[in-house]
Design an enzyme around this catalytic site. Sequence first.
Site, mmCIF file in Angstrom:
data_model
loop_
_atom_site.group_PDB
_atom_site.id
_atom_site.type_symbol
_atom_site.label_atom_id
_atom_site.label_comp_id
_atom_site.label_asym_id
_atom_site.label_seq_id
_atom_site.Cartn_x
_atom_site.Cartn_y
_atom_site.Cartn_z
ATOM 1 N N HIS A 51 -0.529 4.479 6.530
ATOM 2 C CA HIS A 51 0.464 4.077 5.523
ATOM 3 C C HIS A 51 1.666 5.012 5.633
ATOM 4 O O HIS A 51 1.529 6.213 5.401
ATOM 5 C CB HIS A 51 -0.121 4.193 4.114
ATOM 6 C CG HIS A 51 -1.350 3.358 3.900
ATOM 7 N ND1 HIS A 51 -1.306 2.096 3.363
ATOM 8 C CD2 HIS A 51 -2.665 3.604 4.163
ATOM 9 C CE1 HIS A 51 -2.535 1.589 3.296
ATOM 10 N NE2 HIS A 51 -3.384 2.497 3.782
ATOM 11 N N ASP A 274 -6.626 5.984 8.040
ATOM 12 C CA ASP A 274 -6.233 5.551 6.683
ATOM 13 C C ASP A 274 -5.306 6.592 6.046
ATOM 14 O O ASP A 274 -5.393 6.868 4.845
ATOM 15 C CB ASP A 274 -7.446 5.274 5.788
ATOM 16 C CG ASP A 274 -7.061 4.440 4.565
ATOM 17 O OD1 ASP A 274 -5.900 3.994 4.476
ATOM 18 O OD2 ASP A 274 -7.926 4.239 3.697
HETATM 19 O O1 DOR Z 1 -7.415 5.586 -0.235
HETATM 20 C C1 DOR Z 1 -6.722 4.642 0.029
HETATM 21 N N1 DOR Z 1 -5.382 4.693 -0.044
HETATM 22 N N2 DOR Z 1 -7.309 3.505 0.398
HETATM 23 C C2 DOR Z 1 -6.622 2.379 0.541
HETATM 24 O O2 DOR Z 1 -7.192 1.381 0.868
HETATM 25 C C3 DOR Z 1 -5.169 2.324 0.248
HETATM 26 C C4 DOR Z 1 -4.575 3.647 0.470
HETATM 27 C C5 DOR Z 1 -3.192 3.755 -0.079
HETATM 28 O O3 DOR Z 1 -2.354 2.889 0.220
HETATM 29 O O4 DOR Z 1 -2.905 4.738 -0.768
#
Ligand code: DOR
Length: 389
Positions: A51, A274
């Site tokens: 992300h 992630d």
């Molecule tokens: O821990 C997480 N953070 N899991 C996710 O699926 C989304 C992610 C986020 O976008 O912060």
Amino acid sequence: MKNIHIIDDTLDAMADLVIENGLIQRIDILDGTPDPSQPVYLPAFTDLHAHFRDPGLTYKEDVESGSRAAVRGGYTAVNLMPNTLPVVSSVEQARDVEDRIAQLDLIQANQVVSMTLNEHGQDCSHLRSIPAGSIPFVSDDGKGVNRDDVMEEIFNICKEKDFLIMAHEEDARYSPQDLRMAENAMTFRDLQLCEKAGGSIHFCHVSTIEAITAIAEAKAKGLRVSCEVCPHHIFFNAEQANYYRVAPPFRNDADIAALIKGMQDGTVDAISTDHAPHTPEDKANGANGISGIETAFSLCYTKLVRGGFLTINQLVKLMSTTPSAMMRVAKGSFKVGMRADFVKVDLTTPYVIRSEEFASRGKNTPFEGQQVYGRVLETIKAGKTVYKA
Ligand code: DOR
């Protein structure tokens, strides 16, 4: 590059490499045993799941801080999830993010398009207007698609268009009560929908023994499924992580053992980070996630390779060879014709994780102060140094 120690998914040798036009042109394997105290060159890593928060949430991360974090972690290819502001629900939005990252010339990025419009979970008709084969992945990461009818339609469209579903498995009906049931129930549903549609699916951040067991059974039956596991889920159990908030959550030792067994027997296809940067304020308000792209290799090398569970060749396969192939990037092994994307690592000197050193804007980690091995010394993309410690 002369007389360097190279390790990939199958090789472990001293070698001379000839790099031209950003590609590996020639590999000469040399006689002689590597000196274990010297740095090693691996194929640079590929992250199927990160992300970068750009557009809209750039106070947490943006394309530049995210790219710098990626290369500091040894990554030269990154697949970005669409839960930005706005959500990426069109190819045009995806190309904008990819172009802005390409201009920085640090990493190669693919921006995933959401599988329901704006990740609202109700409508997947936008996928019908995207040309077949024009994007590799779709995902509503961060959320599960709760409506069974919508998910079935996504399977059917993606089969026809050759888009791979990257599924965040969390049935929101169970989330407030039981996050294990939430992951398991949706994983089981999607395995059934996959079989019914004759489609394919990639399971994101698998974290439970029940889910990984069901995925192994589905693979044995011949279903076209793949999956990824994250470094944090195998390094700490919930108690060791002090119940640090991440989705899916830290689990228990039986789950960790099952995930590692899945890495050993080929059930797990890739390790993804992630990478989920957040501010301290957002974490204090309950945001899920770990800024993980700069600690992924060290956590995995320390726990899995030094811990005796995997060979370094197996780890390279999980962090580079297979995810590169899934992202359709010609890198991930020392092979003539592949892009010269390498990471130089120190495998013998321990160091301590300090989030203040992160290039990411997100300093959120439960691994602060943790001693690990496997520091990234240099990252090379297409023959050019993009990071040096
Ligand atoms: O821990 C997480 N953070 N899991 C996710 O699926 C989304 C992610 C986020 O976008 O912060």
